[in-house]
Design an enzyme around this catalytic site. Structure first.
Site, mmCIF file in Angstrom:
data_model
loop_
_atom_site.group_PDB
_atom_site.id
_atom_site.type_symbol
_atom_site.label_atom_id
_atom_site.label_comp_id
_atom_site.label_asym_id
_atom_site.label_seq_id
_atom_site.Cartn_x
_atom_site.Cartn_y
_atom_site.Cartn_z
ATOM 1 C CG HIS A 1 -1.953 0.839 1.183
ATOM 2 N ND1 HIS A 1 -1.556 2.364 1.868
ATOM 3 C CD2 HIS A 1 -3.245 0.997 1.240
ATOM 4 C CE1 HIS A 1 -2.754 2.710 1.937
ATOM 5 N NE2 HIS A 1 -3.806 2.106 1.464
ATOM 6 C CG ASP B 1 0.520 -2.575 6.293
ATOM 7 O OD1 ASP B 1 -0.535 -2.738 6.722
ATOM 8 O OD2 ASP B 1 0.376 -1.964 5.119
ATOM 9 C CE LYS C 1 -6.879 -0.292 6.395
ATOM 10 N NZ LYS C 1 -7.804 0.125 5.276
ATOM 11 C CB CYS D 1 -3.505 3.307 -1.584
ATOM 12 S SG CYS D 1 -4.871 4.766 -1.474
HETATM 13 N N1 7TS Z 1 -1.790 -0.597 4.618
HETATM 14 C C1 7TS Z 1 -2.514 -1.583 3.895
HETATM 15 C C2 7TS Z 1 -2.321 -2.912 3.467
HETATM 16 C C3 7TS Z 1 -3.762 -0.945 3.801
HETATM 17 O O1 7TS Z 1 -4.790 -1.705 3.335
HETATM 18 C C4 7TS Z 1 -4.180 0.320 4.282
HETATM 19 C C5 7TS Z 1 -5.660 0.960 4.034
HETATM 20 C C6 7TS Z 1 -3.177 1.034 4.951
HETATM 21 C C7 7TS Z 1 -1.819 0.455 5.113
HETATM 22 C C8 7TS Z 1 -3.392 2.449 5.322
HETATM 23 O O2 7TS Z 1 -4.104 2.178 6.643
HETATM 24 P P1 7TS Z 1 -4.744 3.684 7.305
HETATM 25 O O3 7TS Z 1 -5.764 2.894 8.154
HETATM 26 O O4 7TS Z 1 -3.402 4.159 8.070
HETATM 27 O O5 7TS Z 1 -5.386 4.628 6.271
HETATM 28 N N2 7TS Z 1 -6.167 0.492 3.011
HETATM 29 C C9 7TS Z 1 -7.372 1.038 2.367
HETATM 30 C C10 7TS Z 1 -8.082 0.316 1.416
HETATM 31 O O6 7TS Z 1 -7.737 -0.845 0.794
HETATM 32 N N3 7TS Z 1 -8.947 0.869 0.841
HETATM 33 O O7 7TS Z 1 -8.940 2.157 1.600
HETATM 34 C C11 7TS Z 1 -8.026 1.916 2.650
#
Ligand code: 7TS
Length: 412
Positions: A129, A206, A232, A370
């Site tokens: 990501h 991650d 999540k 992303c």
């Molecule tokens: N890493 C992974 C694998 C993710 O799926 C996401 C967010 C992040 C990092 C970032 O996480 P955050 O909570 O700091 O934003 N993924 C997604 C997605 O797949 N669609 O919207 C956000």
């Protein structure tokens, strides 16, 4: 997966705990298949937020009055719950952040700035990501370090032989996800961590897509850092954790300066607080941290194995149904996956599919998720992604499949 050994969950009863699911969108019952972006919140999480504000809102740690003590206890109770959730050895190894993005930035900035030197190498995978790419690019540019990328196989798996070739005494950091948000691939992180440690590198995992689906045991994994976003895993947005091994966190300089992270401040010299507070400058997101404990409770009550078993059934069912549609091409066919299925339909843009499904009350995500480098390597602009949570059902998947059949028919 031990599907036969775990008791079946009462999904209808679980759905009743999620008020948001009980609504119509565009005149149709909501079908929420965008769980990889954020999943919905059970009532006990929502109630914890309002109870905090109605009964004991106060700033934490420095107050001696009753409300401040109560808020502090609740905040620190979540830290204990998260310690247990990921099986960390010490409670001070749990740092509250805004989520995975901030956790990765913290490590890249603090660890990277202190320990990276010119020519050092950072290994990432082609599945990452943007939030596990860009912070490393920023620090690599500053320190003249080099980023190496592990290639991905056509099924969406990490090419472990390529990873082995990339590892060397120059490798200082390996940063990979536990599970891919775009393809669902579960990566062989334990093996990868061992391999990285053999060359003396530290490893950041991650865990954004793992925390609601996979058992996490940081002691067994041996990882140096593990990042989680609360939103999540059925918890509120705006919070999450960074786990770091105590001996590493102790060596790392603070990430942000301000209140709470200090021991003593004079204009001549400031000394820093002990762990975990050294990394928690300012008033944190108290309410959301407090409510995160309820999300942990929700997952523990159902049992991760039961959740994974139900989601595995949904994924298998969806994969089989989608594959039966002639113009659908599955993207991401790894042998081990969390409940994420990406696909494209020849001749129809993912955005159009997303819009037409939304008109039927079905929420999916479309685009590059992303993970632009991954999409580039697959030769795609984006995909349609359906991702499932514990409250989803096979009947909902049938509605999705019916919707897709109509879209394909309408456009041909
Ligand atoms: N890493 C992974 C694998 C993710 O799926 C996401 C967010 C992040 C990092 C970032 O996480 P955050 O909570 O700091 O934003 N993924 C997604 C997605 O797949 N669609 O919207 C956000």
């Amino acid at each position: 997966m031990t599907t036969l050994l775990v008791p079946a969950l009462d999904i209808q009863k679980i759905r009743e705990e999620f008020p948001i699911l009980n609504q119509q969108v565009n005149g149709k019952p909501l079908i929420y298949f965008d769980n990889a972006a954020t999943n919905q919140k059970p009532k006990r999480v929502i109630d914890a937020l309002s109870t905090y504000y109605e009964k004991y809102n106060a700033n934490i740690h420095r107050g001696i009055h009753t409300l401040a003590e109560k808020a502090t206890r609740a905040y620190e109770d979540t830290r204990l719950a998260m310690q247990e959730f990921i099986h960390a050895k010490h409670v001070e190894e749990i740092i509250f952040t805004r989520g995975v993005t901030e956790s990765v930035n913290l490590v890249a900035s603090s660890y990277g700035r202190a320990f990276l030197k010119e020519g050092d190498e950072i290994i990432l995978s082609g599945l990452e990501h943007h939030s596990n790419i860009v912070p490393w690019q920023m620090i690599a540019e500053e320190k003249k370090a080099v980023i190496k990328v592990i290639t991905i196989t056509s099924s969406g798996e990490i090419d472990i032989d390529h990873y082995r070739q990339l590892l060397s005494s120059r490798t200082k950091i390996v940063a990979v996800n536990h599970a891919s948000n775009s393809l669902g691939t579960i990566n062989p992180i334990k093996e990868m961590i061992t391999m990285a440690h053999e060359v003396g590198a530290v490893v950041l995992i991650d865990g954004a897509q793992a925390s609601a689906h996979l058992a996490i045991d940081v002691i067994d994994l041996g990882c140096d850092f593990y990042c989680i976003s609360s939103h999540k895993m059925y918890g509120p947005t705006g919070t999450g954790i960074l786990y770091g091994k105590k001996e590493l966190l102790e060596k790392m300089p603070p990430y942000m300066g301000g209140g709470e992270m200090i021991k003593d401040v004079t204009f001549a010299r400031t000394t820093y607080n002990e762990l975990p507070y050294k990394f928690e400058a300012g008033t944190p997101n108290i309410a959301d941290v407090v409510a995160l404990k309820e999300a942990v409770g929700f997952i523990n009550q159902l049992g991760k194995e039961n959740i994974a078993s139900h989601e595995y059934e949904l994924l298998s069912y969806a994969t089989q149904k989608l594959a039966s549609l002639s113009s659908v091409r599955m993207i991401g066919t790894a042998s081990k996956k969390v409940s994420v299925q990406s696909f494209v339909i020849e001749g129809i843009h993912p955005f159009d599919i997303g819009q037409m499904l939304d008109a039927r009350g079905i929420a999916v995500r479309t685009g590059h998720h992303c993970t632009q480098p991954l999409m580039d390597s697959l030769g795609l602009e984006g995909t349609v992604r359906a991702s499932f949570a514990v409250y989803n059902t096979k009947e909902e998947i049938d509605v999705l499949i019916d919707g897709l059949k109509r879209i394909i028919k309408f456009l041909n």
